[in-house]
Scaffold this motif. Structure first.
Motif, mmCIF file in Angstrom:
data_model
loop_
_atom_site.group_PDB
_atom_site.id
_atom_site.type_symbol
_atom_site.label_atom_id
_atom_site.label_comp_id
_atom_site.label_asym_id
_atom_site.label_seq_id
_atom_site.Cartn_x
_atom_site.Cartn_y
_atom_site.Cartn_z
ATOM 1 N N ASN A 84 -29.226 12.916 -62.990
ATOM 2 C CA ASN A 84 -30.343 13.617 -63.986
ATOM 3 C C ASN A 84 -30.490 13.143 -65.192
ATOM 4 O OD1 ASN A 84 -30.527 15.345 -61.486
ATOM 5 N ND2 ASN A 84 -28.705 16.967 -61.996
ATOM 6 N N ASN A 85 -29.673 12.359 -65.984
ATOM 7 C CA ASN A 85 -29.881 12.243 -67.762
ATOM 8 C C ASN A 85 -29.580 10.580 -67.824
ATOM 9 O OD1 ASN A 85 -30.568 14.758 -68.605
ATOM 10 N ND2 ASN A 85 -28.277 15.088 -68.148
ATOM 11 N N TYR A 86 -29.044 9.790 -66.383
ATOM 12 C CA TYR A 86 -28.263 8.711 -67.039
ATOM 13 C C TYR A 86 -28.712 7.369 -65.553
ATOM 14 C CZ TYR A 86 -24.406 5.418 -67.779
ATOM 15 O OH TYR A 86 -23.533 4.208 -67.742
ATOM 16 N N PHE A 87 -29.267 6.087 -66.160
ATOM 17 C CA PHE A 87 -29.042 5.293 -65.011
ATOM 18 C C PHE A 87 -28.395 4.370 -66.057
ATOM 19 C CE2 PHE A 87 -31.547 1.964 -63.868
ATOM 20 C CZ PHE A 87 -31.176 2.208 -62.517
ATOM 21 N N THR A 88 -27.513 3.245 -65.431
ATOM 22 C CA THR A 88 -27.133 2.010 -65.441
ATOM 23 C C THR A 88 -27.674 0.874 -64.803
ATOM 24 O OG1 THR A 88 -25.702 3.422 -66.584
ATOM 25 C CG2 THR A 88 -25.440 0.904 -67.016
ATOM 26 N N MET A 89 -27.986 -0.308 -64.817
ATOM 27 C CA MET A 89 -28.137 -1.008 -64.340
ATOM 28 C C MET A 89 -26.533 -1.892 -64.709
ATOM 29 S SD MET A 89 -30.971 -4.308 -63.544
ATOM 30 C CE MET A 89 -32.006 -3.246 -62.865
ATOM 31 N N PHE A 90 -26.051 -2.249 -63.389
ATOM 32 C CA PHE A 90 -24.562 -3.607 -63.404
ATOM 33 C C PHE A 90 -24.507 -4.590 -62.880
ATOM 34 C CE2 PHE A 90 -23.388 1.309 -64.831
ATOM 35 C CZ PHE A 90 -22.628 0.746 -65.355
ATOM 36 N N TYR A 91 -24.085 -5.850 -63.502
ATOM 37 C CA TYR A 91 -24.280 -6.685 -62.514
ATOM 38 C C TYR A 91 -22.655 -6.878 -62.849
ATOM 39 C CZ TYR A 91 -29.128 -7.467 -63.829
ATOM 40 O OH TYR A 91 -30.537 -7.267 -64.000
ATOM 41 N N LEU A 92 -22.966 -7.559 -62.000
ATOM 42 C CA LEU A 92 -21.569 -7.927 -60.956
ATOM 43 C C LEU A 92 -21.249 -9.439 -60.170
ATOM 44 C CD1 LEU A 92 -21.941 -4.094 -59.869
ATOM 45 C CD2 LEU A 92 -19.058 -4.670 -60.299
ATOM 46 N N SER A 93 -19.793 -9.436 -59.695
ATOM 47 C CA SER A 93 -19.560 -10.996 -59.602
ATOM 48 C C SER A 93 -19.957 -11.271 -58.512
ATOM 49 C CB SER A 93 -17.693 -11.605 -59.718
ATOM 50 O OG SER A 93 -17.248 -9.989 -59.817
ATOM 51 N N ASP A 106 -30.799 5.928 -71.282
ATOM 52 C CA ASP A 106 -30.569 7.545 -71.528
ATOM 53 C C ASP A 106 -32.129 8.091 -71.134
ATOM 54 O OD1 ASP A 106 -31.122 10.256 -71.944
ATOM 55 O OD2 ASP A 106 -29.909 9.860 -73.751
ATOM 56 N N ILE A 107 -31.563 8.586 -69.415
ATOM 57 C CA ILE A 107 -33.324 8.758 -69.347
ATOM 58 C C ILE A 107 -34.170 9.567 -70.115
ATOM 59 C CG2 ILE A 107 -34.718 10.579 -67.745
ATOM 60 C CD1 ILE A 107 -32.278 8.908 -65.307
ATOM 61 N N ASN A 108 -33.560 10.546 -70.910
ATOM 62 C CA ASN A 108 -34.131 10.707 -71.744
ATOM 63 C C ASN A 108 -34.714 10.401 -73.211
ATOM 64 O OD1 ASN A 108 -34.132 13.359 -70.216
ATOM 65 N ND2 ASN A 108 -32.182 14.276 -70.983
ATOM 66 N N ASP A 109 -34.046 9.616 -73.508
ATOM 67 C CA ASP A 109 -34.223 8.367 -74.586
ATOM 68 C C ASP A 109 -35.819 7.830 -74.726
ATOM 69 O OD1 ASP A 109 -33.787 6.160 -73.798
ATOM 70 O OD2 ASP A 109 -32.434 6.129 -74.533
ATOM 71 N N GLY A 110 -36.672 7.336 -73.560
ATOM 72 C CA GLY A 110 -37.041 6.613 -73.216
ATOM 73 C C GLY A 110 -37.637 5.643 -73.419
ATOM 74 N N THR A 111 -36.745 4.958 -73.513
ATOM 75 C CA THR A 111 -36.421 3.213 -73.547
ATOM 76 C C THR A 111 -36.446 2.114 -72.222
ATOM 77 O OG1 THR A 111 -34.151 3.033 -73.610
ATOM 78 C CG2 THR A 111 -35.044 3.347 -76.341
ATOM 79 N N GLY A 112 -36.286 3.103 -71.473
ATOM 80 C CA GLY A 112 -36.733 2.304 -70.368
ATOM 81 C C GLY A 112 -35.601 0.998 -70.175
ATOM 82 N N ILE A 113 -35.774 0.586 -69.287
ATOM 83 C CA ILE A 113 -34.664 -0.777 -68.876
ATOM 84 C C ILE A 113 -35.797 -1.467 -68.622
ATOM 85 C CG2 ILE A 113 -33.152 -1.999 -67.692
ATOM 86 C CD1 ILE A 113 -31.289 0.722 -67.212
#
Length: 113
Positions: A84-93, A106-113
């Motif tokens: 609900n409040n979190y999104f992370t993009m991970f690059y893996l081997s 943090d979805i609520n901080d508005g910085t976007g990826i």
């Protein structure tokens, strides 16, 4: 082949995720991403973050770039983890055995990826 839960546990060793596997939505890439192409993209995004004076995003992108530049293989895989409040993009081997870098949001901080 690793399960989604195996990959989640590899990621959890890299970053402090507060909840268990079942609390997150996890998407894994079917294809691969070329390391050199990602470096070019994130150098552009870093320049944008610098112009916007978004120091937190600039630092995160630089950390990701360091991981990409130190990775010796040509291709990577991607996993997205969110709730609900979190999104992370991970690059893996390419073999899903280790995290190369990530961008946290943090979805609520508005910085976007």
């Amino acid at each position: 082949m690793k399960t989604i839960e195996d990959i989640f546990n590899i990621i959890k060793k890299t970053i402090n995720l507060k909840d268990d596997f079942i609390e997150y939505e996890i998407r894994l890439s079917n294809g691969t991403f070329e390391r050199d192409h990602l470096i070019n993209i994130y150098n552009i995004r870093k320049g944008i973050a610098i112009r916007q004076e978004n120091h937190k995003r600039t630092e995160q992108i630089q950390h990701l770039l360091n991981g990409l530049e130190n990775y010796s293989e040509k291709f990577l895989k991607v996993a997205d983890i969110s709730n609900n409040n979190y999104f992370t993009m991970f690059y893996l081997s390419q073999d899903w055995n280790r995290v190369i870098g990530y961008l946290e949001n943090d979805i609520n901080d508005g910085t976007g990826i």
